[in-house]
Design a protein around this motif. Structure first.
Motif, PDB file in Angstrom:
ATOM      1  N   TYR A  30       0.813  -1.206   0.000  1.00 52.64           N
ATOM      2  CA  TYR A  30       0.000   0.000   0.000  1.00 52.64           C
ATOM      3  C   TYR A  30       0.854   1.267   0.000  1.00 52.64           C
ATOM      4  N   GLY A  31       2.156   1.087  -0.116  1.00 50.53           N
ATOM      5  CA  GLY A  31       3.032   2.248  -0.235  1.00 50.53           C
ATOM      6  C   GLY A  31       2.904   2.880  -1.609  1.00 50.53           C
ATOM      7  N   PRO A  32       3.350   4.118  -1.775  1.00 47.47           N
ATOM      8  CA  PRO A  32       3.249   4.785  -3.074  1.00 47.47           C
ATOM      9  C   PRO A  32       4.137   4.105  -4.107  1.00 47.47           C
ATOM     10  N   PRO A  33       3.605   3.768  -5.293  1.00 48.15           N
ATOM     11  CA  PRO A  33       4.432   3.119  -6.316  1.00 48.15           C
ATOM     12  C   PRO A  33       5.530   4.027  -6.867  1.00 48.15           C
ATOM     13  N   VAL A  34       5.283   5.333  -6.900  1.00 43.10           N
ATOM     14  CA  VAL A  34       6.255   6.254  -7.497  1.00 43.10           C
ATOM     15  C   VAL A  34       6.716   7.275  -6.462  1.00 43.10           C
ATOM     16  N   ARG A  35       8.007   7.425  -6.366  1.00 45.21           N
ATOM     17  CA  ARG A  35       8.620   8.416  -5.477  1.00 45.21           C
ATOM     18  C   ARG A  35       9.615   9.220  -6.279  1.00 45.21           C
ATOM     19  N   ARG A  36       9.935  10.397  -5.768  1.00 48.04           N
ATOM     20  CA  ARG A  36      10.906  11.246  -6.453  1.00 48.04           C
ATOM     21  C   ARG A  36      11.936  11.749  -5.452  1.00 48.04           C
ATOM     22  N   PRO A  37      13.051  11.025  -5.300  1.00 44.54           N
ATOM     23  CA  PRO A  37      14.106  11.500  -4.405  1.00 44.54           C
ATOM     24  C   PRO A  37      14.669  12.827  -4.905  1.00 44.54           C
ATOM     25  N   GLU A  38      15.090  13.658  -3.990  1.00 45.67           N
ATOM     26  CA  GLU A  38      15.652  14.960  -4.338  1.00 45.67           C
ATOM     27  C   GLU A  38      17.029  15.114  -3.720  1.00 45.67           C
ATOM     28  N   GLY A  39      17.863  15.921  -4.353  1.00 50.96           N
ATOM     29  CA  GLY A  39      19.148  16.302  -3.776  1.00 50.96           C
ATOM     30  C   GLY A  39      20.031  15.125  -3.443  1.00 50.96           C
ATOM     31  N   ALA A  40      20.541  15.097  -2.197  1.00 51.82           N
ATOM     32  CA  ALA A  40      21.453  14.051  -1.764  1.00 51.82           C
ATOM     33  C   ALA A  40      20.785  12.683  -1.798  1.00 51.82           C
ATOM     34  N   ALA A  41      19.491  12.638  -1.492  1.00 50.64           N
ATOM     35  CA  ALA A  41      18.770  11.362  -1.524  1.00 50.64           C
ATOM     36  C   ALA A  41      18.743  10.793  -2.940  1.00 50.64           C
ATOM     37  N   ALA A  42      18.513  11.652  -3.938  1.00 50.15           N
ATOM     38  CA  ALA A  42      18.504  11.209  -5.331  1.00 50.15           C
ATOM     39  C   ALA A  42      19.874  10.698  -5.748  1.00 50.15           C
ATOM     40  N   ARG A  43      20.911  11.401  -5.341  1.00 48.23           N
ATOM     41  CA  ARG A  43      22.269  10.962  -5.692  1.00 48.23           C
ATOM     42  C   ARG A  43      22.592   9.623  -5.032  1.00 48.23           C
ATOM     43  N   GLY A  44      22.108   9.429  -3.799  1.00 52.74           N
ATOM     44  CA  GLY A  44      22.346   8.171  -3.108  1.00 52.74           C
ATOM     45  C   GLY A  44      21.666   7.001  -3.800  1.00 52.74           C
ATOM     46  N   VAL A  45      20.410   7.189  -4.223  1.00 53.86           N
ATOM     47  CA  VAL A  45      19.694   6.129  -4.930  1.00 53.86           C
ATOM     48  C   VAL A  45      20.372   5.821  -6.256  1.00 53.86           C
ATOM     49  N   ASP A  46      20.738   6.869  -6.989  1.00 52.66           N
ATOM     50  CA  ASP A  46      21.374   6.668  -8.291  1.00 52.66           C
ATOM     51  C   ASP A  46      22.704   5.929  -8.152  1.00 52.66           C
ATOM     52  N   GLU A  47      23.501   6.294  -7.178  1.00 54.88           N
ATOM     53  CA  GLU A  47      24.796   5.636  -6.976  1.00 54.88           C
ATOM     54  C   GLU A  47      24.606   4.188  -6.565  1.00 54.88           C
ATOM     55  N   ALA A  48      23.631   3.923  -5.697  1.00 52.26           N
ATOM     56  CA  ALA A  48      23.362   2.544  -5.286  1.00 52.26           C
ATOM     57  C   ALA A  48      22.905   1.700  -6.468  1.00 52.26           C
ATOM     58  N   MET A  49      22.063   2.290  -7.328  1.00 54.41           N
ATOM     59  CA  MET A  49      21.591   1.577  -8.513  1.00 54.41           C
ATOM     60  C   MET A  49      22.746   1.259  -9.455  1.00 54.41           C
ATOM     61  N   LEU A  59      16.836   0.272   0.921  1.00 58.88           N
ATOM     62  CA  LEU A  59      16.710   1.152   2.094  1.00 58.88           C
ATOM     63  C   LEU A  59      16.671   2.611   1.670  1.00 58.88           C
ATOM     64  N   ARG A  60      17.490   2.974   0.705  1.00 53.47           N
ATOM     65  CA  ARG A  60      17.453   4.358   0.203  1.00 53.47           C
ATOM     66  C   ARG A  60      16.140   4.628  -0.530  1.00 53.47           C
ATOM     67  N   ALA A  61      15.656   3.640  -1.268  1.00 48.67           N
ATOM     68  CA  ALA A  61      14.391   3.817  -1.985  1.00 48.67           C
ATOM     69  C   ALA A  61      13.209   3.914  -1.025  1.00 48.67           C
ATOM     70  N   ALA A  62      13.298   3.197   0.104  1.00 49.32           N
ATOM     71  CA  ALA A  62      12.203   3.206   1.072  1.00 49.32           C
ATOM     72  C   ALA A  62      12.107   4.528   1.821  1.00 49.32           C
ATOM     73  N   TYR A  63      13.221   5.250   1.925  1.00 48.81           N
ATOM     74  CA  TYR A  63      13.252   6.517   2.667  1.00 48.81           C
ATOM     75  C   TYR A  63      13.840   7.619   1.784  1.00 48.81           C
ATOM     76  N   PRO A  64      13.160   7.933   0.677  1.00 50.66           N
ATOM     77  CA  PRO A  64      13.727   8.905  -0.264  1.00 50.66           C
ATOM     78  C   PRO A  64      13.843  10.309   0.304  1.00 50.66           C
ATOM     79  N   GLY A  65      13.056  10.602   1.331  1.00 48.02           N
ATOM     80  CA  GLY A  65      13.143  11.920   1.944  1.00 48.02           C
ATOM     81  C   GLY A  65      13.888  11.917   3.257  1.00 48.02           C
ATOM     82  N   GLY A  66      14.414  10.750   3.649  1.00 45.78           N
ATOM     83  CA  GLY A  66      15.174  10.643   4.881  1.00 45.78           C
ATOM     84  C   GLY A  66      14.347  10.320   6.099  1.00 45.78           C
ATOM     85  N   GLU A  67      13.006  10.309   5.975  1.00 42.65           N
ATOM     86  CA  GLU A  67      12.144  10.049   7.130  1.00 42.65           C
ATOM     87  C   GLU A  67      11.212   8.889   6.804  1.00 42.65           C
ATOM     88  N   PRO A  68      10.911   8.024   7.773  1.00 46.02           N
ATOM     89  CA  PRO A  68       9.962   6.936   7.538  1.00 46.02           C
ATOM     90  C   PRO A  68       8.546   7.450   7.417  1.00 46.02           C
TER      91      PRO A  68
END
Length: 301
Positions: free
Chosen positions: A125-144, A175-184
């Protein structure tokens, strides 16, 4: 293309179930590819037809545009968007032409249990689409990118070590994808979250057998009121409404993507007869099962 199930003498079309299948010579449990590779190897007609994978999809779009539908919601992905669809959700791809990015397919059991729990990977039931921003986006991209690079480096390490590296890199990514904004997500209450997660998983296993909160409360060892408070805090609805929404979602899937009669769907979902099912469906959705099927198939739903 549909899988046929025999009921009596009449074949019944169902939503196409897709199991995880590792490429020859590759470790099972996880696969990483570019969208260009997906276009080259996959049947576009099957990708565009509704199907129900038994594994996770994590897709990050680098360039272009992609339309992807998950459980009757159409999502238009732009560069930087992260799509996460879970096992059991009905999905289909739009036109992949011109879309570039990376796609990770993985089975839930590939991750260690602690990571799976922390990332809430089974949160359908979590959102299918998220949009990480800033450092969070860079972290997801690097992990991928690191996961993709390691997946392609088969032979550089002993197989068991290679699998361990893939498992750890995938853990970082989810883990980075689950918390794209840094907060649960949720209300932050550990007690409520634990009760909700156990209830949610029990509903997923048992919604075709029981729609009674008391049955789930008894099997899980909670008071019905505790489950309702926990579900309200985490999902925004009470426990009974949560169960009913899950049943209604499955009914929508079966109506939209198959040709079973209302009576057969009623039996499959645990209703006494088609009349009770129709009343339930109309109460939940505001329309009849047949009207819903007609609207979805005509593009109006």
């Amino acid at each position: 293309m549909v899988r046929m199930r025999q009921e009596g003498r009449d074949p019944v079309p169902e939503i196409r179930e897709v199991a995880f299948s590792a490429p020859a010579g590759r470790p099972t449990g996880v696969e990483v590819m570019t969208l260009a590779e997906l276009r080259a190897r996959a049947d576009a007609c099957q990708l565009s037809a509704p199907h129900r994978p038994g594994f996770h999809h994590l897709l990050m779009l680098d360039s272009g545009r992609l339309v992807h539908s998950v459980d009757f919601r159409e999502h238009v992905l732009a560069p930087g968007d992260l799509l996460w669809s879970r096992p059991g959700q009905v999905q289909h791809f739009g036109d992949l032409t011109g879309a570039e990015g990376r796609l990770v397919l993985f089975e839930a059991g590939f991750l260690d249990p602690a990571t799976a729990a922390a990332a809430r990977i089974e949160d359908w039931y979590g959102p299918p689409v998220r949009r990480p921003e800033g450092a969070a986006a860079r972290g997801v991209d690097e992990a991928m990118r690191q996961l993709h690079g390691e997946f392609g480096a088969l032979g550089g390490l002993p197989l068991e070590i290679h699998l361990d590296v893939l498992r750890h890199l995938l853990a970082v990514l989810v883990l980075r994808a689950a918390y794209p904004g840094g907060e649960p997500d949720g209300d932050g209450s550990c007690t409520a979250s634990a009760a909700y997660l156990r209830f949610r998983d029990a509903v997923e296993r048992g919604f075709t057998r029981s729609r009674r909160v008391a049955d789930y409360a008894r099997s899980l060892g909670y008071a019905p009121r505790t489950l309702s408070r926990a579900t309200e805090a985490s999902a925004g609805v009470g426990a009974k409404e949560f169960i009913d929404r899950r049943v209604a979602l499955e009914a929508k899937r079966l109506l939209a993507h198959g040709d079973q009669s209302a009576a057969r769907i009623a039996d499959r979902l645990g209703f006494a007869d088609a009349t009770n099912f129709s009343k339930f469906f109309q109460r939940q959705t505001g329309t009849t099962p047949i009207a819903f099927r007609t609207a979805v198939r005509s593009g109006a739903g």
